[in-house]
Write a protein that holds these residues in place. Structure first.
Motif, PDB file in Angstrom:
ATOM      1  N   GLY A   1       0.814  -1.210   0.000  1.00 26.61           N
ATOM      2  CA  GLY A   1       0.000   0.000   0.000  1.00 26.61           C
ATOM      3  C   GLY A   1       0.843   1.252   0.000  1.00 26.61           C
ATOM      4  N   ALA A   2       0.188   2.425  -0.013  1.00 28.68           N
ATOM      5  CA  ALA A   2       0.828   3.736   0.028  1.00 28.68           C
ATOM      6  C   ALA A   2       1.793   3.930  -1.125  1.00 28.68           C
ATOM      7  CB  ALA A   2       1.535   3.947   1.358  1.00 28.68           C
ATOM      8  N   VAL A   3       1.275   3.809  -2.338  1.00 30.64           N
ATOM      9  CA  VAL A   3       2.094   3.962  -3.531  1.00 30.64           C
ATOM     10  C   VAL A   3       1.875   5.347  -4.125  1.00 30.64           C
ATOM     11  CG1 VAL A   3       2.579   3.101  -5.840  1.00 30.64           C
ATOM     12  CG2 VAL A   3       1.983   1.496  -4.012  1.00 30.64           C
ATOM     13  N   VAL A   4       3.001   5.996  -4.453  1.00 34.29           N
ATOM     14  CA  VAL A   4       2.969   7.296  -5.111  1.00 34.29           C
ATOM     15  C   VAL A   4       3.629   7.161  -6.473  1.00 34.29           C
ATOM     16  CG1 VAL A   4       3.771   9.681  -5.029  1.00 34.29           C
ATOM     17  CG2 VAL A   4       2.970   8.558  -2.936  1.00 34.29           C
ATOM     18  N   SER A   5       2.915   7.565  -7.490  1.00 33.20           N
ATOM     19  CA  SER A   5       3.417   7.464  -8.858  1.00 33.20           C
ATOM     20  C   SER A   5       3.763   8.850  -9.380  1.00 33.20           C
ATOM     21  CB  SER A   5       2.350   6.829  -9.755  1.00 33.20           C
ATOM     22  OG  SER A   5       2.753   6.854 -11.111  1.00 33.20           O
ATOM     23  N   GLN A   6       4.945   8.989  -9.948  1.00 31.77           N
ATOM     24  CA  GLN A   6       5.386  10.272 -10.480  1.00 31.77           C
ATOM     25  C   GLN A   6       5.694  10.094 -11.958  1.00 31.77           C
ATOM     26  OE1 GLN A   6       8.306  12.171  -7.955  1.00 31.77           O
ATOM     27  NE2 GLN A   6       8.832  13.681  -9.504  1.00 31.77           N
ATOM     28  N   HIS A   7       5.234  11.056 -12.747  1.00 32.70           N
ATOM     29  CA  HIS A   7       5.382  10.941 -14.202  1.00 32.70           C
ATOM     30  C   HIS A   7       5.606  12.307 -14.834  1.00 32.70           C
ATOM     31  CE1 HIS A   7       4.656   9.247 -18.209  1.00 32.70           C
ATOM     32  NE2 HIS A   7       3.950  10.328 -18.452  1.00 32.70           N
ATOM     33  N   PRO A   8       6.530  12.453 -15.791  1.00 38.71           N
ATOM     34  CA  PRO A   8       7.376  11.398 -16.337  1.00 38.71           C
ATOM     35  C   PRO A   8       8.595  11.157 -15.457  1.00 38.71           C
ATOM     36  CG  PRO A   8       7.836  13.455 -17.439  1.00 38.71           C
ATOM     37  CD  PRO A   8       6.721  13.743 -16.474  1.00 38.71           C
ATOM     38  N   SER A   9       9.333  10.126 -15.748  1.00 33.62           N
ATOM     39  CA  SER A   9      10.533   9.831 -14.972  1.00 33.62           C
ATOM     40  C   SER A   9      11.726  10.636 -15.482  1.00 33.62           C
ATOM     41  CB  SER A   9      10.848   8.332 -15.009  1.00 33.62           C
ATOM     42  OG  SER A   9      11.044   7.911 -16.349  1.00 33.62           O
ATOM     43  N   ARG A  10      11.661  11.006 -16.755  1.00 34.60           N
ATOM     44  CA  ARG A  10      12.766  11.782 -17.318  1.00 34.60           C
ATOM     45  C   ARG A  10      12.235  12.701 -18.406  1.00 34.60           C
ATOM     46  NH1 ARG A  10      18.354  11.437 -17.227  1.00 34.60           N
ATOM     47  NH2 ARG A  10      19.347  12.536 -18.948  1.00 34.60           N
ATOM     48  N   VAL A  11      12.726  13.933 -18.408  1.00 36.62           N
ATOM     49  CA  VAL A  11      12.333  14.905 -19.426  1.00 36.62           C
ATOM     50  C   VAL A  11      13.583  15.626 -19.908  1.00 36.62           C
ATOM     51  CG1 VAL A  11      10.978  16.953 -19.957  1.00 36.62           C
ATOM     52  CG2 VAL A  11      10.108  15.306 -18.298  1.00 36.62           C
ATOM     53  N   ILE A  12      13.714  15.691 -21.228  1.00 37.25           N
ATOM     54  CA  ILE A  12      14.771  16.489 -21.839  1.00 37.25           C
ATOM     55  C   ILE A  12      14.091  17.462 -22.784  1.00 37.25           C
ATOM     56  CG2 ILE A  12      16.866  16.479 -23.237  1.00 37.25           C
ATOM     57  CD1 ILE A  12      17.267  13.550 -22.398  1.00 37.25           C
ATOM     58  N   CYS A  13      14.316  18.755 -22.609  1.00 38.98           N
ATOM     59  CA  CYS A  13      13.645  19.712 -23.480  1.00 38.98           C
ATOM     60  C   CYS A  13      14.499  20.969 -23.651  1.00 38.98           C
ATOM     61  CB  CYS A  13      12.260  20.061 -22.949  1.00 38.98           C
ATOM     62  SG  CYS A  13      12.265  20.733 -21.305  1.00 38.98           S
ATOM     63  N   LYS A  14      14.049  21.783 -24.583  1.00 40.71           N
ATOM     64  CA  LYS A  14      14.801  22.995 -24.909  1.00 40.71           C
ATOM     65  C   LYS A  14      14.505  24.116 -23.926  1.00 40.71           C
ATOM     66  CE  LYS A  14      14.888  22.133 -29.908  1.00 40.71           C
ATOM     67  NZ  LYS A  14      14.497  22.663 -31.238  1.00 40.71           N
ATOM     68  N   SER A  15      15.445  25.022 -23.799  1.00 38.58           N
ATOM     69  CA  SER A  15      15.271  26.184 -22.944  1.00 38.58           C
ATOM     70  C   SER A  15      14.057  26.990 -23.395  1.00 38.58           C
ATOM     71  CB  SER A  15      16.541  27.033 -23.018  1.00 38.58           C
ATOM     72  OG  SER A  15      16.450  28.138 -22.152  1.00 38.58           O
ATOM     73  N   GLY A  16      13.264  27.453 -22.435  1.00 41.14           N
ATOM     74  CA  GLY A  16      12.067  28.229 -22.735  1.00 41.14           C
ATOM     75  C   GLY A  16      10.788  27.422 -22.718  1.00 41.14           C
ATOM     76  N   THR A  17      10.937  26.105 -22.691  1.00 45.21           N
ATOM     77  CA  THR A  17       9.772  25.211 -22.656  1.00 45.21           C
ATOM     78  C   THR A  17       9.206  25.138 -21.246  1.00 45.21           C
ATOM     79  OG1 THR A  17      10.825  23.871 -24.367  1.00 45.21           O
ATOM     80  CG2 THR A  17       8.971  22.881 -23.187  1.00 45.21           C
ATOM     81  N   SER A  18       7.896  24.957 -21.151  1.00 48.10           N
ATOM     82  CA  SER A  18       7.275  24.685 -19.853  1.00 48.10           C
ATOM     83  C   SER A  18       7.068  23.187 -19.700  1.00 48.10           C
ATOM     84  CB  SER A  18       5.932  25.428 -19.724  1.00 48.10           C
ATOM     85  OG  SER A  18       6.145  26.814 -19.630  1.00 48.10           O
ATOM     86  N   VAL A  19       7.344  22.674 -18.524  1.00 39.69           N
ATOM     87  CA  VAL A  19       7.298  21.226 -18.283  1.00 39.69           C
ATOM     88  C   VAL A  19       6.365  20.940 -17.111  1.00 39.69           C
ATOM     89  CG1 VAL A  19       8.650  19.199 -17.646  1.00 39.69           C
ATOM     90  CG2 VAL A  19       9.664  20.993 -19.087  1.00 39.69           C
ATOM     91  N   LYS A  20       5.479  19.959 -17.300  1.00 42.19           N
ATOM     92  CA  LYS A  20       4.565  19.581 -16.228  1.00 42.19           C
ATOM     93  C   LYS A  20       4.923  18.193 -15.697  1.00 42.19           C
ATOM     94  CE  LYS A  20       0.084  20.457 -16.314  1.00 42.19           C
ATOM     95  NZ  LYS A  20      -1.374  20.392 -16.623  1.00 42.19           N
ATOM     96  N   ILE A  21       4.982  18.083 -14.372  1.00 41.62           N
ATOM     97  CA  ILE A  21       5.265  16.809 -13.706  1.00 41.62           C
ATOM     98  C   ILE A  21       4.064  16.448 -12.847  1.00 41.62           C
ATOM     99  CG2 ILE A  21       6.808  15.578 -12.142  1.00 41.62           C
ATOM    100  CD1 ILE A  21       8.941  17.733 -12.808  1.00 41.62           C
ATOM    101  N   GLU A  22       3.632  15.208 -12.954  1.00 41.06           N
ATOM    102  CA  GLU A  22       2.460  14.754 -12.191  1.00 41.06           C
ATOM    103  C   GLU A  22       2.867  13.855 -11.037  1.00 41.06           C
ATOM    104  OE1 GLU A  22      -1.068  14.615 -15.581  1.00 41.06           O
ATOM    105  OE2 GLU A  22      -0.315  12.758 -14.694  1.00 41.06           O
ATOM    106  N   CYS A  23       2.139  13.984  -9.949  1.00 40.54           N
ATOM    107  CA  CYS A  23       2.345  13.145  -8.772  1.00 40.54           C
ATOM    108  C   CYS A  23       0.984  12.613  -8.343  1.00 40.54           C
ATOM    109  CB  CYS A  23       2.975  13.980  -7.656  1.00 40.54           C
ATOM    110  SG  CYS A  23       3.298  13.088  -6.131  1.00 40.54           S
ATOM    111  N   ARG A  24       0.845  11.300  -8.330  1.00 46.15           N
ATOM    112  CA  ARG A  24      -0.437  10.678  -7.987  1.00 46.15           C
ATOM    113  C   ARG A  24      -0.287   9.707  -6.823  1.00 46.15           C
ATOM    114  NH1 ARG A  24      -4.387  11.154 -11.990  1.00 46.15           N
ATOM    115  NH2 ARG A  24      -3.614  11.997 -13.967  1.00 46.15           N
ATOM    116  N   SER A  25      -1.227   9.782  -5.873  1.00 45.25           N
ATOM    117  CA  SER A  25      -1.306   8.756  -4.845  1.00 45.25           C
ATOM    118  C   SER A  25      -2.281   7.704  -5.363  1.00 45.25           C
ATOM    119  CB  SER A  25      -1.783   9.355  -3.522  1.00 45.25           C
ATOM    120  OG  SER A  25      -3.032   9.999  -3.678  1.00 45.25           O
TER     121      SER A  25
END
Lengths: 115, 110
Positions: A1-25
């Motif tokens: 029990g008590a699992v937390v999922s985070q996505h994505p695990s890795r992001v590579i992007c260009k300068s100026g980009t906005s990046v969204k990271i999700e965290c789910r219980s």
């Protein structure tokens, strides 16, 4: 029990980009979620604390407009790094807890690399 | 502000040797203390949690002690194995927040 999922695990992007990271219980309701940042060979530094349905509380020195946090439901929080630059490259980790002084459960982290 | 220090920063031992990892903190008004394991590029795995009213916790080969008055905790790992190689983080809870040490990186040589 008590699992937390985070996505994505890795992001590579260009300068100026906005990046969204999700965290789910996945199997519990998280009234509070935390976002941390970790530089190589350094400790985890708390960036902000978010409670479901309310605005996040940011630690001193963390730019609110740069790191947007949303905690719209009891199982999901998102961190958006806006207009990311190379200095934002880091390892970002989320955690979640049910409330009070209950233990925090951690995601597997997101490696963000800005070119 | 809570400051958490872990000594040593790195440790290399031959397989089978016992490991002793130290953690100290400046503010003794803590709710609990946790030891975590972190593998390279990964998140945190909770190993042991000691409530402020407890003196120690044990799980398998792991034993953690807490001396709140002196601001110290020690993690003992018995009969180390190569699979124990990782970074071990200590974290203390104040005001419902966790403060982390920088970790001790352990290498167990086969």
């Amino acid at each position: 029990g008590a699992v937390v999922s985070q996505h994505p695990s890795r992001v590579i992007c260009k300068s100026g980009t906005s990046v969204k990271i999700e965290c789910r219980s996945l199997d519990f309701q998280a009234t509070t979620m935390f976002w941390y940042r970790q530089f190589p060979k350094q400790s985890l530094m708390l960036m902000a604390t978010s409670n479901e349905g309310s605005k996040a509380t940011y630690e001193q020195g963390v730019e609110k407009d740069k790191f947007l946090i949303n905690h719209a439901s009891l199982t999901l929080s998102t961190l958006t790094v806006t207009s990311a630059h190379p200095e934002d490259s880091s390892f970002y980790i989320c955690s979640a807890r049910t409330g009070g002084n209950q233990p925090q459960h951690f995601g597997d982290g997101t490696r963000l690399s800005i070119l | 502000k809570q400051e958490v220090t872990q000594i040593p920063a790195a440790l290399s031992v031959p397989e089978g040797e016992n490991l002793v990892l130290n953690c100290s903190f400046t503010d003794s008004a803590i709710y609990n203390l946790q030891w975590f394991r972190q593998d390279p590029g990964k998140g945190l795995t909770s190993l042991l949690l000691i409530q402020s009213s407890q003196r120690e916790q044990t799980s398998g080969r792991l034993n953690a002690s807490l001396d709140k008055s002196s601001g110290r905790s020690t993690l003992y790992i018995a009969a180390s194995q190569p699979g124990d190689s990782a970074t071990y983080l200590c974290a203390v809870s104040n005001d419902y927040k966790l403060s982390f040490g920088a970790g001790t990186t352990v290498t167990v040589r086969a």
